[in-house]
Scaffold this motif. Structure first.
Motif, PDB file in Angstrom:
ATOM      1  N   LEU A 193      29.699  12.502  35.442  1.00  0.00           N
ATOM      2  CA  LEU A 193      31.134  12.474  35.173  1.00  0.00           C
ATOM      3  C   LEU A 193      31.933  12.731  36.449  1.00  0.00           C
ATOM      4  CD1 LEU A 193      33.300  12.049  33.094  1.00  0.00           C
ATOM      5  CD2 LEU A 193      33.078  14.445  32.431  1.00  0.00           C
ATOM      6  N   ALA A 194      31.453  13.607  37.314  1.00  0.00           N
ATOM      7  CA  ALA A 194      32.124  13.875  38.588  1.00  0.00           C
ATOM      8  C   ALA A 194      32.163  12.620  39.449  1.00  0.00           C
ATOM      9  CB  ALA A 194      31.430  15.010  39.332  1.00  0.00           C
ATOM     10  N   ARG A 195      31.046  11.903  39.510  1.00  0.00           N
ATOM     11  CA  ARG A 195      31.009  10.657  40.292  1.00  0.00           C
ATOM     12  C   ARG A 195      31.934   9.603  39.684  1.00  0.00           C
ATOM     13  NH1 ARG A 195      25.615  12.518  41.136  1.00  0.00           N
ATOM     14  NH2 ARG A 195      24.922  11.590  39.187  1.00  0.00           N
ATOM     15  N   ALA A 214      35.117   7.834  41.511  1.00  0.00           N
ATOM     16  CA  ALA A 214      35.246   6.380  41.577  1.00  0.00           C
ATOM     17  C   ALA A 214      36.592   5.925  41.018  1.00  0.00           C
ATOM     18  CB  ALA A 214      34.104   5.720  40.822  1.00  0.00           C
ATOM     19  N   MET A 215      37.156   6.696  40.063  1.00  0.00           N
ATOM     20  CA  MET A 215      38.461   6.359  39.497  1.00  0.00           C
ATOM     21  C   MET A 215      39.610   6.779  40.404  1.00  0.00           C
ATOM     22  SD  MET A 215      38.073   6.996  35.394  1.00  0.00           S
ATOM     23  CE  MET A 215      38.000   8.760  35.578  1.00  0.00           C
ATOM     24  N   GLY A 216      39.299   7.549  41.450  1.00  0.00           N
ATOM     25  CA  GLY A 216      40.324   7.879  42.423  1.00  0.00           C
ATOM     26  C   GLY A 216      40.965   9.247  42.305  1.00  0.00           C
ATOM     27  N   VAL A 217      40.337  10.180  41.587  1.00  0.00           N
ATOM     28  CA  VAL A 217      40.927  11.516  41.521  1.00  0.00           C
ATOM     29  C   VAL A 217      40.965  12.138  42.915  1.00  0.00           C
ATOM     30  CG1 VAL A 217      40.211  11.927  39.136  1.00  0.00           C
ATOM     31  CG2 VAL A 217      38.786  12.751  40.990  1.00  0.00           C
ATOM     32  N   GLN A 268      21.661  22.218  42.094  1.00  0.00           N
ATOM     33  CA  GLN A 268      22.296  21.083  41.420  1.00  0.00           C
ATOM     34  C   GLN A 268      23.620  20.726  42.095  1.00  0.00           C
ATOM     35  OE1 GLN A 268      22.290  23.052  37.580  1.00  0.00           O
ATOM     36  NE2 GLN A 268      20.983  21.442  36.734  1.00  0.00           N
ATOM     37  N   PHE A 269      24.394  21.750  42.462  1.00  0.00           N
ATOM     38  CA  PHE A 269      25.673  21.481  43.108  1.00  0.00           C
ATOM     39  C   PHE A 269      25.468  20.855  44.488  1.00  0.00           C
ATOM     40  CE2 PHE A 269      29.207  22.557  45.883  1.00  0.00           C
ATOM     41  CZ  PHE A 269      30.231  21.926  45.189  1.00  0.00           C
ATOM     42  N   THR A 270      24.488  21.339  45.238  1.00  0.00           N
ATOM     43  CA  THR A 270      24.209  20.766  46.557  1.00  0.00           C
ATOM     44  C   THR A 270      23.846  19.293  46.428  1.00  0.00           C
ATOM     45  OG1 THR A 270      23.493  22.900  47.428  1.00  0.00           O
ATOM     46  CG2 THR A 270      22.719  20.944  48.596  1.00  0.00           C
ATOM     47  N   HIS A 271      23.016  18.966  45.463  1.00  0.00           N
ATOM     48  CA  HIS A 271      22.630  17.576  45.237  1.00  0.00           C
ATOM     49  C   HIS A 271      23.853  16.741  44.839  1.00  0.00           C
ATOM     50  CE1 HIS A 271      20.083  14.201  44.211  1.00  0.00           C
ATOM     51  NE2 HIS A 271      20.670  14.143  43.023  1.00  0.00           N
ATOM     52  N   LEU A 272      24.685  17.275  43.947  1.00  0.00           N
ATOM     53  CA  LEU A 272      25.904  16.573  43.534  1.00  0.00           C
ATOM     54  C   LEU A 272      26.828  16.346  44.724  1.00  0.00           C
ATOM     55  CD1 LEU A 272      28.029  15.409  41.640  1.00  0.00           C
ATOM     56  CD2 LEU A 272      28.674  17.765  41.056  1.00  0.00           C
ATOM     57  N   HIS A 273      27.017  17.375  45.539  1.00  0.00           N
ATOM     58  CA  HIS A 273      27.915  17.245  46.690  1.00  0.00           C
ATOM     59  C   HIS A 273      27.431  16.140  47.631  1.00  0.00           C
ATOM     60  CE1 HIS A 273      29.633  18.282  50.654  1.00  0.00           C
ATOM     61  NE2 HIS A 273      30.723  18.428  49.915  1.00  0.00           N
ATOM     62  N   ARG A 274      26.134  16.107  47.886  1.00  0.00           N
ATOM     63  CA  ARG A 274      25.592  15.048  48.759  1.00  0.00           C
ATOM     64  C   ARG A 274      25.875  13.666  48.183  1.00  0.00           C
ATOM     65  NH1 ARG A 274      20.123  18.090  49.380  1.00  0.00           N
ATOM     66  NH2 ARG A 274      20.688  19.597  50.959  1.00  0.00           N
ATOM     67  N   SER A 275      25.717  13.522  46.880  1.00  0.00           N
ATOM     68  CA  SER A 275      25.974  12.216  46.269  1.00  0.00           C
ATOM     69  C   SER A 275      27.459  11.869  46.308  1.00  0.00           C
ATOM     70  CB  SER A 275      25.443  12.167  44.831  1.00  0.00           C
ATOM     71  OG  SER A 275      26.229  12.937  43.955  1.00  0.00           O
ATOM     72  N   LEU A 276      28.336  12.884  46.217  1.00  0.00           N
ATOM     73  CA  LEU A 276      29.772  12.629  46.303  1.00  0.00           C
ATOM     74  C   LEU A 276      30.176  12.237  47.720  1.00  0.00           C
ATOM     75  CD1 LEU A 276      31.166  15.506  44.058  1.00  0.00           C
ATOM     76  CD2 LEU A 276      31.067  13.057  43.508  1.00  0.00           C
ATOM     77  N   VAL A 277      29.539  12.833  48.716  1.00  0.00           N
ATOM     78  CA  VAL A 277      29.809  12.450  50.108  1.00  0.00           C
ATOM     79  C   VAL A 277      29.403  10.994  50.324  1.00  0.00           C
ATOM     80  CG1 VAL A 277      29.140  12.848  52.512  1.00  0.00           C
ATOM     81  CG2 VAL A 277      29.703  14.783  51.037  1.00  0.00           C
ATOM     82  N   ASP A 278      28.236  10.616  49.813  1.00  0.00           N
ATOM     83  CA  ASP A 278      27.779   9.222  49.935  1.00  0.00           C
ATOM     84  C   ASP A 278      28.729   8.272  49.212  1.00  0.00           C
ATOM     85  OD1 ASP A 278      25.598  10.086  51.392  1.00  0.00           O
ATOM     86  OD2 ASP A 278      24.203   9.974  49.701  1.00  0.00           O
ATOM     87  N   LEU A 279      29.156   8.648  48.018  1.00  0.00           N
ATOM     88  CA  LEU A 279      30.100   7.821  47.268  1.00  0.00           C
ATOM     89  C   LEU A 279      31.433   7.731  48.002  1.00  0.00           C
ATOM     90  CD1 LEU A 279      30.809   6.170  44.765  1.00  0.00           C
ATOM     91  CD2 LEU A 279      31.343   8.328  43.598  1.00  0.00           C
ATOM     92  N   GLY A 280      31.888   8.845  48.542  1.00  0.00           N
ATOM     93  CA  GLY A 280      33.130   8.845  49.303  1.00  0.00           C
ATOM     94  C   GLY A 280      33.056   7.914  50.502  1.00  0.00           C
TER      95      GLY A 280
END
Length: 77
Positions: free
Chosen positions: A22-24, A28-31, A57-69
């Motif tokens: 949901l965070a990703r 992607a929707m631009g929040v 879990q948060f570290t893994h999520l953050h890395r994926s958000l950086v990649d998505l960003g």
């Protein structure tokens, strides 16, 4: 709106297993920002233990958000 928009995938989902996806999606929707609950041991949290991520879990999520960003040409901190 001319104001920043923040999303809270932890409360919206209610369970830790879906917070990252949901965070990703929100990103992607631009929040403009995310509010994510994190606890070193979610099972011992005083409240909302089901929706909190642990540090790994948060570290893994953050890395994926950086990649998505990077893919979206958005700055992620």
């Amino acid at each position: 709106t001319n104001l920043p928009v923040f999303a809270d995938p932890s409360h919206a989902m209610g369970y830790a297993y879906g917070v990252a996806d949901l965070a990703r999606a929100c990103m992607a929707m631009g929040v403009d920002g995310l509010v994510i609950e994190v606890h070193p041991n979610p099972s011992q949290a005083q409240s909302d233990k089901n929706q909190q991520l642990n540090h790994d879990q948060f570290t893994h999520l953050h890395r994926s958000l950086v990649d998505l960003g990077t893919a979206l040409k958005r700055n992620t901190i």
